[in-house]
Design a protein around this motif. Structure first.
Motif, PDB file in Angstrom:
ATOM      1  N   GLN A  22      43.523  40.076  44.361  1.00  0.00           N
ATOM      2  CA  GLN A  22      43.752  38.639  44.148  1.00  0.00           C
ATOM      3  C   GLN A  22      42.431  37.893  44.199  1.00  0.00           C
ATOM      4  O   GLN A  22      42.168  37.002  43.393  1.00  0.00           O
ATOM      5  CB  GLN A  22      44.695  38.080  45.229  1.00  0.00           C
ATOM      6  N   ALA A  23      41.589  38.287  45.155  1.00  0.00           N
ATOM      7  CA  ALA A  23      40.277  37.644  45.288  1.00  0.00           C
ATOM      8  C   ALA A  23      39.439  37.856  44.033  1.00  0.00           C
ATOM      9  O   ALA A  23      38.789  36.928  43.538  1.00  0.00           O
ATOM     10  CB  ALA A  23      39.544  38.197  46.511  1.00  0.00           C
TER      11      ALA A  23
ATOM     12  N   PRO B  37      40.473  33.468  48.663  1.00  0.00           N
ATOM     13  CA  PRO B  37      41.841  33.522  48.118  1.00  0.00           C
ATOM     14  C   PRO B  37      42.879  32.954  49.074  1.00  0.00           C
ATOM     15  O   PRO B  37      44.011  32.729  48.682  1.00  0.00           O
ATOM     16  CB  PRO B  37      42.064  35.015  47.869  1.00  0.00           C
TER      17      PRO B  37
ATOM     18  N   ARG C  84      40.480  38.459  40.948  1.00  0.00           N
ATOM     19  CA  ARG C  84      40.992  37.707  39.789  1.00  0.00           C
ATOM     20  C   ARG C  84      40.756  36.212  39.957  1.00  0.00           C
ATOM     21  O   ARG C  84      40.474  35.514  38.992  1.00  0.00           O
ATOM     22  CB  ARG C  84      42.481  37.985  39.582  1.00  0.00           C
ATOM     23  N   LYS C  85      40.894  35.729  41.185  1.00  0.00           N
ATOM     24  CA  LYS C  85      40.583  34.315  41.402  1.00  0.00           C
ATOM     25  C   LYS C  85      39.114  34.066  41.070  1.00  0.00           C
ATOM     26  O   LYS C  85      38.763  33.061  40.462  1.00  0.00           O
ATOM     27  CB  LYS C  85      40.896  33.889  42.842  1.00  0.00           C
ATOM     28  N   ALA C  86      38.269  35.017  41.455  1.00  0.00           N
ATOM     29  CA  ALA C  86      36.833  34.872  41.184  1.00  0.00           C
ATOM     30  C   ALA C  86      36.545  34.873  39.683  1.00  0.00           C
ATOM     31  O   ALA C  86      35.585  34.265  39.223  1.00  0.00           O
ATOM     32  CB  ALA C  86      36.051  35.982  41.876  1.00  0.00           C
ATOM     33  N   GLN C  87      37.381  35.572  38.902  1.00  0.00           N
ATOM     34  CA  GLN C  87      37.162  35.580  37.452  1.00  0.00           C
ATOM     35  C   GLN C  87      37.621  34.277  36.808  1.00  0.00           C
ATOM     36  O   GLN C  87      36.982  33.778  35.891  1.00  0.00           O
ATOM     37  CB  GLN C  87      37.893  36.763  36.812  1.00  0.00           C
TER      38      GLN C  87
ATOM     39  N   CYS D 194      45.261  42.063  48.312  1.00  0.00           N
ATOM     40  CA  CYS D 194      44.647  40.736  48.525  1.00  0.00           C
ATOM     41  C   CYS D 194      43.241  40.710  47.952  1.00  0.00           C
ATOM     42  O   CYS D 194      42.763  39.671  47.495  1.00  0.00           O
ATOM     43  CB  CYS D 194      44.647  40.376  50.009  1.00  0.00           C
ATOM     44  N   GLN D 195      42.560  41.849  47.984  1.00  0.00           N
ATOM     45  CA  GLN D 195      41.215  41.886  47.409  1.00  0.00           C
ATOM     46  C   GLN D 195      41.265  41.816  45.880  1.00  0.00           C
ATOM     47  O   GLN D 195      40.373  41.253  45.254  1.00  0.00           O
ATOM     48  CB  GLN D 195      40.467  43.129  47.901  1.00  0.00           C
TER      49      GLN D 195
ATOM     50  N   PHE E 245      45.739  29.513  46.437  1.00  0.00           N
ATOM     51  CA  PHE E 245      45.981  30.590  45.479  1.00  0.00           C
ATOM     52  C   PHE E 245      47.218  30.246  44.681  1.00  0.00           C
ATOM     53  O   PHE E 245      48.257  29.935  45.240  1.00  0.00           O
ATOM     54  CB  PHE E 245      46.189  31.918  46.211  1.00  0.00           C
TER      55      PHE E 245
ATOM     56  N   GLN F 131      36.326  29.517  47.117  1.00  0.00           N
ATOM     57  CA  GLN F 131      36.441  30.845  46.508  1.00  0.00           C
ATOM     58  C   GLN F 131      37.407  31.732  47.287  1.00  0.00           C
ATOM     59  O   GLN F 131      37.991  32.662  46.743  1.00  0.00           O
ATOM     60  CB  GLN F 131      35.064  31.510  46.414  1.00  0.00           C
TER      61      GLN F 131
ATOM     62  N   ASN G 167      49.378  44.091  42.378  1.00  0.00           N
ATOM     63  CA  ASN G 167      49.805  43.615  41.055  1.00  0.00           C
ATOM     64  C   ASN G 167      48.639  43.238  40.147  1.00  0.00           C
ATOM     65  O   ASN G 167      48.793  43.183  38.936  1.00  0.00           O
ATOM     66  CB  ASN G 167      50.671  42.357  41.211  1.00  0.00           C
ATOM     67  N   LEU G 168      47.497  42.926  40.744  1.00  0.00           N
ATOM     68  CA  LEU G 168      46.402  42.414  39.923  1.00  0.00           C
ATOM     69  C   LEU G 168      45.276  43.426  39.696  1.00  0.00           C
ATOM     70  O   LEU G 168      44.236  43.084  39.157  1.00  0.00           O
ATOM     71  CB  LEU G 168      45.854  41.112  40.527  1.00  0.00           C
ATOM     72  N   GLY G 169      45.489  44.658  40.095  1.00  0.00           N
ATOM     73  CA  GLY G 169      44.502  45.682  39.761  1.00  0.00           C
ATOM     74  C   GLY G 169      44.603  46.040  38.284  1.00  0.00           C
ATOM     75  O   GLY G 169      45.637  45.817  37.648  1.00  0.00           O
TER      76      GLY G 169
END
Ligand code: SF4
Ligand code: SF4
Lengths: 308, 252
Positions: A128-129, B228, A131-134, A125-126, B232, B226, A223-225
């Motif tokens: 995900q956070a 998630p 990538r969302k931040a990017q 989840c972090q 999302f 911001q 998955n997003l690392g």
């Protein structure tokens, strides 16, 4: 095996070749070795990791103090910290088994900590956070391009600190400060004491202490690392590693060339990817069912679904 | 250039921080203006200041309903733009102007400020105080792809912009959104993102969950957006690498 493992370029079973580091690391020492290497090579100039209050007390300039009461002794309480050297990395190493809000330091890492190339380790989840931040840097000015290496760790669910306290001190009847290591494996929650005692709790007991937010999470293997890793799928003392992004691929190749890791083909080890895949599917299926149930919650009114 | 999109910038009750954030794209802004965007009007950065017909308009600031001219400009902006973007916390949510009770020089009777969505239909929100240069850049590139791109690019831009369009359904956001929409809903997993996003350091993590100092909160909405777990989109975020590369390539 498919979408449940995310996109990846390669997958191996690996462990660090650094014996000193393996002693203080969980499993194959992948995260610590990767960051130590990346620090050495200048790939990152600091990494956000989960340290402890003891670490924070000794290294006050590496953390941001919140309103934490530092007089209270809280062993295993995770405090996000920024480490710049291998020694600091090792002092902070090891899974804490309760959630460390590492992303909280992401912006400050590029400000008062002065990092241009940030490493960060975190749960799925972090990632995900991050990538969302990017992609949607709504409150993350000048942060996205500074993220030089994001390492994700496999995660079935996580616990808040008080849950760990409850599990260890109440259910396992041990003082938190006498605990050497905690682990979830083979269907049990294991607590290892410093004097050699071992207590195992069935997961049936631990379930109700899990963080509720974990029950809507649809990612097991980060998955997003850029790279993601965990012990599941590999033999004891080894870790399963997915190399996912271009950044991950380049850092991993450099680390391999420098002899940082020894590896075995994932197809050759037991229990292998099949188990990773099975657990990933279990998590995703269970949590999709939770999301489904939230649509009416048995009362004909929907709870929020964050996924759009 | 014929296939640029036209852009306008309406400046209402905002501190010019959003304008500065836009300008802080430096060379990226010049590339945007060179290749994709024809800036039709904007106080500060363009000669023309009056609202014109455009594809996309950014609105900075909340609207003072005691100020006829401001209300008029906002209405005209809506009439003349295909897409209206509320840029920054004030336009989206009122932000710091929510605390105004008038009495300030030199317009003491200007006391009632509303997020622009209370007066007109808004299409896209960019929350935050100030919004970030990179977020403005990303939205500008996506708006271009939406209006001028290939079918594939249009689909990508639609997917990217959808969450920001959905945000327009509600004109209120402060730390309380994190409480009511994330934590109270059992969705918070303690990542800490909200702490980093807050421009005024109103949030700390206490035992794995955010704690908001509500007196510090300026109501910019950055933390909620911001987070998630506020929204999302797997479709978009799982392709982060390709999208980031496409945006960077577009600005070369
Ligand atoms: S960003 Fe959202 S999920 Fe993460 S700690 Fe804050 S409220 Fe919880
Ligand atoms: S808590 Fe901070 S980020 Fe959230 S709305 Fe308030 S000022 Fe903005």
């Amino acid at each position: 095996m498919g979408a449940e493992l995310g996109k990846y370029k390669s997958c191996v079973s690996a462990r660090s070749t650094d014996k000193e580091l393996l002693k203080c690391a969980q499993d194959g020492g992948i995260v610590s070795s990767l960051f130590a290497f990346a620090l050495d090579e200048g790939i990152i100039d600091g990494a956000i990791v989960a340290a402890t209050k003891e670490f924070a007390a000794k290294n006050p300039s590496k953390v941001i103090l919140d309103s934490t009461n530092f007089d209270m002794i809280e062993p295993w309480r995770p405090i996000p910290a920024i480490v710049n050297t291998k020694a600091e990395l090792l002092a902070a190493a090891g899974t804490k088994y309760n959630i460390s809000p590492n992303v909280a330091l992401l912006k400050e890492a590029t400000r008062s900590f002065g990092l241009d190339k940030v490493g960060i380790v975190g749960t799925p989840c972090q990632m995900q956070a991050v990538r969302k931040a990017q992609l949607y840097p709504i409150g993350m000015r000048d942060v996205g391009a500074s993220i030089a290496l994001a390492v994700g760790i496999f995660c079935m669910e996580n616990f808040p600190y008080q849950s760990i306290l409850q599990l260890v001190e109440d259910h396992a009847a041990m003082k938190l400060e006498s605990v050497k290591k905690m682990e979830i494996g083979k269907g049990k929650f294991w607590v290892y004491g410093k004097r050699g005692q071992v207590v195992q709790l069935p997961l049936k007991v631990t379930h109700k202490y899990e963080q509720p937010g974990c029950h809507v999470c649809l990612d097991y293997v980060a998955n997003l690392g850029d790279i993601s890793t965990g012990s599941v799928g590999s033999p004891d003392g080894w870790s399963t590693v997915f190399v996912r992004s271009k950044i991950g691929d380049s850092v991993w190749a450099k680390a391999m060339a420098a002899g940082v890791f020894e590896t075995q083909p994932i197809e050759k080890v037991k229990p292998g990817l099949e188990l990773v895949s099975k657990l990933a599917n279990e998590k995703i299926t269970k949590n999709k069912a939770t999301l489904e149930a939230r649509k009416t919650f048995g009362v004909g009114k929907a709870l929020r679904n964050p996924y759009i | 250039m014929a296939d640029k999109i036209t852009l306008g910038y309406t400046h209402l009750s905002g501190c010019t921080g959003c304008t500065v954030a836009l300008a802080d794209n430096y060379a990226g802004l010049l590339t945007l203006l060179d290749k994709y965007v024809d800036l039709k009007y904007m106080p500060t950065l363009a000669d023309a200041r009056h609202v014109q017909k455009v594809d996309v308009s950014f609105v900075e600031g909340s609207v003072c309903i005691n100020d006829k001219l401001a209300v008029q400009e906002l209405k005209e902006t809506r009439e003349k733009s295909t897409i209206v973007v509320a840029l920054g916390g004030c336009a989206c949510y009122g932000n710091i102007t929510r605390f105004s009770r008038g009495g300030q020089q030199n317009q003491p009777a200007h006391e009632a400020y509303l997020p622009i969505g209370d007066l007109i239909k808004v299409d896209v929100f960019i929350p935050g105080c100030a919004p970030t240069p990179q977020m403005i850049r990303n939205v500008a590139v996506m708006a271009y792809l939406l209006l001028k791109g290939t079918k594939e690019q249009k689909d990508l831009a639609t997917a990217f912009l959808t969450p920001l369009m959905k945000l327009t359904e509600k004109n209120e956001a402060c730390f309380c959104e994190l409480m009511t929409q994330v934590i109270n809903q059992g969705l918070c997993m303690g990542c800490g993102t909200c702490v980093a996003a807050c421009p005024v350091n109103a949030i700390t993590m206490e035992y794995g969950k955010p704690n908001g100092e509500r007196d510090l909160c300026i109501k910019c909405g950055a933390c909620y957006s911001q987070c998630p777990r506020s929204w999302f989109s797997f479709d978009v975020v799982e392709n982060y690498e390709a999208i980031n590369e496409a945006i960077m390539a577009a600005l070369q």
